[in-house]
Design an enzyme around this catalytic site. Structure first.
Site, short mmCIF file in Angstrom:
data_model
loop_
_atom_site.label_atom_id
_atom_site.label_comp_id
_atom_site.label_asym_id
_atom_site.label_seq_id
_atom_site.Cartn_x
_atom_site.Cartn_y
_atom_site.Cartn_z
N ASP A 1 12.53 -60.13 3.85
CA ASP A 1 11.09 -59.99 3.69
C ASP A 1 10.49 -61.12 2.86
OD1 ASP A 1 12.37 -59.12 1.40
OD2 ASP A 1 11.76 -57.04 1.60
N ASN B 1 11.89 -45.02 -3.83
CA ASN B 1 11.31 -44.14 -2.80
C ASN B 1 12.09 -44.23 -1.48
OD1 ASN B 1 10.61 -46.63 -1.84
ND2 ASN B 1 8.40 -46.31 -1.85
N HIS C 1 12.83 -47.03 0.13
CA HIS C 1 12.51 -48.14 1.05
C HIS C 1 13.68 -49.10 1.18
CE1 HIS C 1 10.56 -50.67 -2.39
NE2 HIS C 1 11.69 -51.23 -2.08
N GLU D 1 8.34 -48.94 3.83
CA GLU D 1 7.99 -47.84 2.94
C GLU D 1 8.12 -46.51 3.67
OE1 GLU D 1 7.71 -48.57 -0.04
OE2 GLU D 1 6.48 -50.34 -0.40
C1 F6R Z 1 13.99 -57.12 -1.39
C2 F6R Z 1 13.88 -55.86 -0.70
C3 F6R Z 1 13.65 -54.58 -1.42
C4 F6R Z 1 14.55 -54.38 -2.62
C5 F6R Z 1 14.23 -53.05 -3.32
C6 F6R Z 1 15.04 -52.87 -4.59
O1 F6R Z 1 14.18 -58.19 -0.47
O2 F6R Z 1 13.93 -55.87 0.47
O3 F6R Z 1 13.83 -53.51 -0.51
O4 F6R Z 1 15.88 -54.40 -2.22
O5 F6R Z 1 12.88 -53.01 -3.65
O6 F6R Z 1 14.65 -53.82 -5.52
P1 F6R Z 1 15.44 -54.04 -6.89
O7 F6R Z 1 16.76 -54.58 -6.53
O8 F6R Z 1 14.60 -55.06 -7.64
O9 F6R Z 1 15.49 -52.73 -7.55
#
Ligand code: F6R
Length: 255
Positions: free
Chosen positions: A82, A151, A153, A158
């Site tokens: 992303d 959550n 994701h 989301e």
């Molecule tokens: C990042 C991504 C997100 C993260 C998720 C967890 O490229 O796709 O889904 O993996 O938000 O983020 P952290 O590791 O910062 O807790």
């Protein structure tokens, strides 16, 4: 790096393996070891990569290993999950910047083999279909690294995202913007939109490595293991993927 003993595995189903590790360092080392072994077996591997706090340790170990053991990325291709919409690539909060900073600048990967969605273009819709087809034309992703949001994701998919979604534009959830505001000066600077691989894109990867670390992810881990499959908890779809390894640290599994 230590050898992973089979006793560390909990079989959830035929397909989903859970590796419980002591702490974040061990999680990072274990993930790095899995990736390095795969790169050594097939030098022209295509990796799917994630950003965020969780894979920082993994990237640190990959860099360390490249410097000491010379694992080569010359023929490796990468696709990131992303990218924020509206941030310039040299903005230090862009995922492009993050990847260069944590990994690409320190290994021998060719810049033309590195791919992230371009979030800073006038036609984001067109960028989404270009990115999706580009992954396919390249033969798909061999190993996709994922983190998880509290959550549920994955990528920026989301809760409520249809499971059949391909690469698309998303409006970020308030909880996600709040969680990610730690990297920005104020929450207002956190972009409201992003481009992300969809759940269907992620599910096409041949293998998935999901990293779960810290107390803030304990609830998400529990729900993933104990809950059913629902679009309200995007990561739950991984139960239907044929080859998923979850590496989870004690803070996340022992709460
Ligand atoms: C990042 C991504 C997100 C993260 C998720 C967890 O490229 O796709 O889904 O993996 O938000 O983020 P952290 O590791 O910062 O807790």
């Amino acid at each position: 790096m230590g050898i992973i003993s089979a006793s560390n595995y909990d079989e959830m189903s035929d397909a989903m393996k859970v590796m419980k590790v002591k702490n974040y360092e061990e999680l990072s080392k274990t993930a790095a070891e899995i990736m390095i072994n795969k790169i050594n077996l097939s030098s022209s591997l295509t990796l799917g990569l994630a950003t965020g706090s969780t894979p920082e340790g993994l990237y640190r170990y990959l860099v360390q290993d490249h410097k000491s053991r010379h694992t080569s990325y010359e023929h490796v291709t990468t696709f990131n999950l992303d990218e924020y919409a509206g941030l310039n690539r040299d903005n230090e909060n862009s995922y492009y910047y993050y990847m260069n900073h944590h990994l690409f600048n320190h290994i021998n990967i060719s810049p033309e083999n590195v791919h992230l969605p371009n979030g800073n273009t006038v036609n984001l819709e067109e960028e989404c279909s270009r990115y999706e087809s580009f992954i396919e034309q390249n033969g798909g992703i061999d190993l996709q690294v994922l983190g998880i949001g509290s959550n549920g994701h994955i990528g920026f998919n989301e809760p409520g995202t249809p499971f059949q979604a391909k690469t698309h534009i998303v409006e970020l959830d308030d909880t996600t913007r709040k969680a990610n505001s730690r990297f920005f000066h104020t929450i207002n600077e956190v972009p409201t939109h992003a481009v992300t691989m969809g759940i269907a894109t992620i599910m096409k990867s041949r293998e998935i490595l999901l990293l779960i670390s810290g107390k803030s992810k304990a609830e998400a881990f529990k729900r993933l293991i104990e809950g059913g499959i629902s679009e309200q908890f995007p990561a739950s779809i991984l139960k239907q993927h044929p080859q998923v390894t979850i590496i989870v640290d004690r803070d996340a599994y022992d709460c």
